[in-house]
Scaffold this motif. Structure first.
Motif, mmCIF file in Angstrom:
data_model
loop_
_atom_site.group_PDB
_atom_site.id
_atom_site.type_symbol
_atom_site.label_atom_id
_atom_site.label_comp_id
_atom_site.label_asym_id
_atom_site.label_seq_id
_atom_site.Cartn_x
_atom_site.Cartn_y
_atom_site.Cartn_z
ATOM 1 N N ILE A 21 -11.481 -6.840 -37.415
ATOM 2 C CA ILE A 21 -12.152 -6.527 -38.650
ATOM 3 C C ILE A 21 -13.362 -5.695 -38.055
ATOM 4 O O ILE A 21 -14.083 -6.073 -37.154
ATOM 5 C CB ILE A 21 -12.425 -7.553 -39.452
ATOM 6 N N VAL A 67 -8.142 -4.006 -39.839
ATOM 7 C CA VAL A 67 -8.951 -3.876 -41.292
ATOM 8 C C VAL A 67 -10.326 -3.236 -41.152
ATOM 9 O O VAL A 67 -11.413 -3.837 -40.214
ATOM 10 C CB VAL A 67 -9.248 -5.129 -42.170
ATOM 11 N N ILE A 102 -13.909 -1.793 -43.246
ATOM 12 C CA ILE A 102 -14.593 -2.140 -44.682
ATOM 13 C C ILE A 102 -15.926 -1.410 -44.339
ATOM 14 O O ILE A 102 -16.694 -1.633 -43.626
ATOM 15 C CB ILE A 102 -14.865 -3.748 -44.981
ATOM 16 N N MET A 134 -11.850 -0.580 -48.637
ATOM 17 C CA MET A 134 -10.956 -1.253 -47.339
ATOM 18 C C MET A 134 -10.007 -0.210 -46.850
ATOM 19 O O MET A 134 -9.189 0.350 -47.913
ATOM 20 C CB MET A 134 -10.513 -2.534 -47.738
ATOM 21 N N ARG A 135 -9.762 -0.193 -45.564
ATOM 22 C CA ARG A 135 -8.505 0.310 -45.258
ATOM 23 C C ARG A 135 -8.037 -0.480 -44.004
ATOM 24 O O ARG A 135 -8.659 -1.282 -43.357
ATOM 25 C CB ARG A 135 -8.843 1.841 -44.326
ATOM 26 N N SER A 136 -6.565 -0.508 -44.090
ATOM 27 C CA SER A 136 -5.953 -1.528 -43.036
ATOM 28 C C SER A 136 -4.398 -0.871 -42.735
ATOM 29 O O SER A 136 -3.854 0.086 -43.414
ATOM 30 C CB SER A 136 -5.434 -2.650 -43.946
ATOM 31 N N ASP A 178 -2.107 -6.456 -46.485
ATOM 32 C CA ASP A 178 -2.133 -5.692 -47.619
ATOM 33 C C ASP A 178 -3.708 -6.151 -48.424
ATOM 34 O O ASP A 178 -3.644 -7.252 -48.743
ATOM 35 C CB ASP A 178 -0.981 -6.517 -48.480
ATOM 36 N N VAL A 179 -4.337 -4.929 -48.238
ATOM 37 C CA VAL A 179 -5.721 -5.100 -48.674
ATOM 38 C C VAL A 179 -5.777 -5.147 -50.230
ATOM 39 O O VAL A 179 -6.868 -5.238 -50.984
ATOM 40 C CB VAL A 179 -6.643 -4.061 -48.096
ATOM 41 N N SER A 180 -4.702 -4.501 -50.886
ATOM 42 C CA SER A 180 -4.607 -4.423 -52.355
ATOM 43 C C SER A 180 -4.832 -5.719 -52.796
ATOM 44 O O SER A 180 -5.227 -6.074 -54.031
ATOM 45 C CB SER A 180 -3.419 -3.700 -52.820
ATOM 46 N N ILE A 198 -5.980 -8.407 -51.497
ATOM 47 C CA ILE A 198 -7.489 -8.831 -51.660
ATOM 48 C C ILE A 198 -8.532 -8.289 -52.657
ATOM 49 O O ILE A 198 -9.024 -8.910 -53.307
ATOM 50 C CB ILE A 198 -8.108 -8.239 -50.119
ATOM 51 N N LYS A 226 -2.760 -0.662 -48.155
ATOM 52 C CA LYS A 226 -3.553 0.144 -46.970
ATOM 53 C C LYS A 226 -4.779 0.759 -47.436
ATOM 54 O O LYS A 226 -5.526 1.103 -46.310
ATOM 55 C CB LYS A 226 -2.613 0.802 -46.091
ATOM 56 N N ILE A 231 -10.650 -12.106 -46.188
ATOM 57 C CA ILE A 231 -9.848 -11.253 -45.256
ATOM 58 C C ILE A 231 -9.453 -12.283 -43.981
ATOM 59 O O ILE A 231 -8.385 -12.031 -43.535
ATOM 60 C CB ILE A 231 -10.525 -9.875 -44.827
#
Length: 316
Positions: A223, A254, A256, A270-272, A276-278, A280, A291, A312
């Protein structure tokens, strides 16, 4: 709960209405702006009375887009009447800000492509396979009795290109590329659009220098976070591209961006690569894609960071 509808039913709702309010989401990006402006121009060709609204400031990055000056940012006490209110590219009602409370319309339509959509509108046209809402709007306009002008094509190209990272992200599909090709045939110049979108003000670069010094790693380096503190936040400075820097650090899954837009309000992007950050974001009343997602916490920066990072790290 929404009634799910398709392209044809969406076109029918728009055709039946005479006065229409289109709203983009808060933190307006290229997709919500381009999709809204393109639809406005098309509906006006059909003789509709159309207002476009957003409950936020629009970055100067998008100042070149045809029709951008037509946006209204109403105050809470302002009231408008319309046959139809359309919320564009927003997965939850709060993403529209105060607009729904300012507009008296018997029908609420949501056009969106986020898998995390909360089905809040009376009618929902959702296509989670579309790389951008702009891709959906192009398909819609191709079915309506309108001419897709160069100006409309510019708006839709901005919508599509920005939401798929200029065709770099995994949401880019054959349909996305075909949509872009259709728009190129309208005479747009992708190099000119790209140059306009990538141009950075000196203020943006000066803030970026400060923000990059805040890069911090968590979860064994998986992260990476960056922060914009209350004293550094400037609503007139475009920070949309800042998330790209931690996103492309080797070993980071991830990335942020925490942005303290008020002392007790923190916006989070957030980008990943894998997580699955959606999911979160949705747990914090936000939304987005697997993502790429975001949310807003009514907490000071430090508390918002602690709360989100705990969620996260539990998933990694």
């Amino acid at each position: 709960m929404s009634t799910d509808i398709n392209l044809e039913k969406t076109g029918a709702l728009l055709t039946q209405a005479n006065t229409i309010v289109l709203t983009s989401h808060i933190g307006p990006d290229g997709d919500t702006l381009g999709s809204t402006l393109a639809l406005k121009a098309a509906l006006e060709q059909m003789g509709k009375k159309v207002l476009v609204m957003v409950d936020d400031k629009i970055s100067s990055t998008y100042s070149f887009m045809p029709g951008i000056d037509s946006y209204i940012s109403p105050k809470a006490e302002d009231k408008y009447k319309a046959d139809l209110l359309v919320i564009i590219d927003a997965s939850s009602l709060d993403r529209a800000g105060i607009i729904p409370s300012c507009v008296d319309a018997p029908i609420l339509l949501n056009i969106d492509h986020h898998i995390s959509n909360t089905h809040y509108a009376q009618y929902l046209w959702l296509n989670a396979k579309a790389a951008a809402t702009g891709e959906m709007i192009l398909a819609l306009l191709q079915q309506l009795p309108v001419t897709i002008t160069k100006e409309i094509a510019i708006c839709l190209y901005v919508a599509i290109a920005t939401d798929c990272g200029y065709f770099k992200y995994s949401n880019t599909t054959p349909a996305t590329m075909r949509a872009a090709a259709d728009l190129l045939e309208k005479g747009i110049e992708p190099n000119v659009i790209s140059d306009a979108l990538e141009l950075k003000s000196k203020a943006t670069i000066n803030l970026l220098k400060i923000v990059l010094n805040t890069i911090t790693y968590y979860g064994d380096g998986k992260i990476a976070t960056i922060e914009i503190t209350p004293e550094n936040y400037d609503k007139d400075v475009d920070t949309d591209s800042f998330i790209y820097y931690p996103r492309y650090i080797e070993g980071v899954d991830v990335a942020i961006l925490f942005k303290a837009v008020e002392p007790n309000v923190t916006r989070i992007s957030m980008r990943s690569r894998c997580l699955d950050v959606s999911a979160i974001a949705l747990s914090f009343n936000g939304g987005g894609h697997k993502k790429a997602a975001g949310c807003t916490l009514n907490l000071p920066l430090a508390e918002a960071m602690a709360k989100l990072l705990a969620a996260i790290e539990k998933e990694l």
